[in-house]
Design an enzyme around this catalytic site. Structure first.
Site, PDB file in Angstrom:
ATOM      1  N   HIS A 102       0.897  -1.135   0.047  1.00  0.00           N
ATOM      2  CA  HIS A 102       0.001  -0.226   0.026  1.00  0.00           C
ATOM      3  C   HIS A 102       0.982   1.123  -0.041  1.00  0.00           C
ATOM      4  CE1 HIS A 102       0.726  -1.236   4.244  1.00  0.00           C
ATOM      5  NE2 HIS A 102       0.661   0.120   4.440  1.00  0.00           N
ATOM      6  N   HIS A 104       0.985   5.249   1.148  1.00  0.00           N
ATOM      7  CA  HIS A 104       0.032   6.261   1.875  1.00  0.00           C
ATOM      8  C   HIS A 104       0.149   7.592   0.973  1.00  0.00           C
ATOM      9  CE1 HIS A 104       0.246   4.239   5.924  1.00  0.00           C
ATOM     10  NE2 HIS A 104       1.018   3.773   5.579  1.00  0.00           N
TER      11      HIS A 104
HETATM   12  P1  5GP Z   1       1.754   0.550   7.508  1.00  0.00           P
HETATM   13  O1  5GP Z   1       2.404   1.072   8.726  1.00  0.00           O
HETATM   14  O2  5GP Z   1       1.461  -0.796   7.267  1.00  0.00           O
HETATM   15  O3  5GP Z   1       2.433   1.382   6.331  1.00  0.00           O
HETATM   16  O4  5GP Z   1       0.335   1.253   7.426  1.00  0.00           O
HETATM   17  C1  5GP Z   1      -0.968   0.554   7.522  1.00  0.00           C
HETATM   18  C2  5GP Z   1      -2.042   1.516   7.744  1.00  0.00           C
HETATM   19  O5  5GP Z   1      -3.184   0.793   7.535  1.00  0.00           O
HETATM   20  C3  5GP Z   1      -2.126   2.295   9.280  1.00  0.00           C
HETATM   21  O6  5GP Z   1      -1.888   3.889   8.901  1.00  0.00           O
HETATM   22  C4  5GP Z   1      -3.673   2.076   9.597  1.00  0.00           C
HETATM   23  O7  5GP Z   1      -4.083   3.007  10.278  1.00  0.00           O
HETATM   24  C5  5GP Z   1      -4.318   1.689   8.452  1.00  0.00           C
HETATM   25  N1  5GP Z   1      -5.217   0.562   8.698  1.00  0.00           N
HETATM   26  C6  5GP Z   1      -5.015  -0.574   9.484  1.00  0.00           C
HETATM   27  N2  5GP Z   1      -6.104  -1.387   9.294  1.00  0.00           N
HETATM   28  C7  5GP Z   1      -7.097  -0.580   8.756  1.00  0.00           C
HETATM   29  C8  5GP Z   1      -8.473  -0.855   8.367  1.00  0.00           C
HETATM   30  O8  5GP Z   1      -9.159  -1.853   8.581  1.00  0.00           O
HETATM   31  N3  5GP Z   1      -9.105  -0.145   7.453  1.00  0.00           N
HETATM   32  C9  5GP Z   1      -8.356   1.205   7.259  1.00  0.00           C
HETATM   33  N4  5GP Z   1      -9.027   1.936   6.450  1.00  0.00           N
HETATM   34  N5  5GP Z   1      -7.098   1.357   7.337  1.00  0.00           N
HETATM   35  C10 5GP Z   1      -6.506   0.395   8.311  1.00  0.00           C
END
Ligand code: 5GP
Ligand code: ZN
Length: 138
Positions: A102, A104
């Site tokens: 993903h 951001h």
């Molecule tokens: P990472 O640290 O893996 O780059 O970020 C994962 C992101 O996914 C986090 O910012 C977190 O808030 C978001 N996230 C985790 N679970 C969910 C979810 O169930 N729904 C949504 N919309 N975002 C999520």
């Protein structure tokens, strides 16, 4: 399409978990981060399960980045953002919490709006030597 039954983003793709969806096509989905760091913080994902940035095929990567760029443009035009941070955490050592690729897209309103990358500089680095080490395998 690659699918991991234990993956939270795969569950979002297949409608098992709800999301505030922004965009969807055959390969890409975008939705709002459930814990936004700024107003309008979005995530753009591949619909197929690839565990991170390094494991994602180039054609899928291109499609995801095209959507990320468009969302950044709209955050500027529509939400009044003054800038955008694009952030990809790849693997746990880099802070990746959801093991499904993903991007951001974080709209920025001012430098003090709540999002900050703490960058501490390394000391005594030998840049030519590091460059040679990387270039050897490029
Ligand atoms: P990472 O640290 O893996 O780059 O970020 C994962 C992101 O996914 C986090 O910012 C977190 O808030 C978001 N996230 C985790 N679970 C969910 C979810 O169930 N729904 C949504 N919309 N975002 C999520
Ligand atoms: Zn997944």
């Amino acid at each position: 399409m690659q699918y991991d039954a234990n993956c939270i983003f795969c569950k979002i793709v297949h409608g098992i978990i709800p999301c505030a969806k922004l965009y969807e096509d055959d390969d890409v989905m975008a939705f709002l981060d459930v814990n936004p760091v700024t107003y309008g913080h979005a995530l753009v994902i591949s619909k197929a399960h690839y565990s991170n940035f390094l494991a994602t095929p180039k054609d899928v990567m291109n499609k995801v980045m095209n959507v990320a760029q468009r969302i950044g443009q709209v955050q500027m035009e529509q939400l009044g953002a003054k800038g955008v941070n694009i952030l990809i955490n790849c693997k746990e050592a880099a802070g990746q919490e959801v093991q499904h690729f993903h991007v951001h897209v974080i709209p920025r309103y001012k430098a003090t709006d709540g999002f900050k990358l703490e960058l501490k500089q390394l000391k005594d680095v030998n840049l030519p030597s590091i460059a040679a080490e990387i270039k050897e395998k490029l």
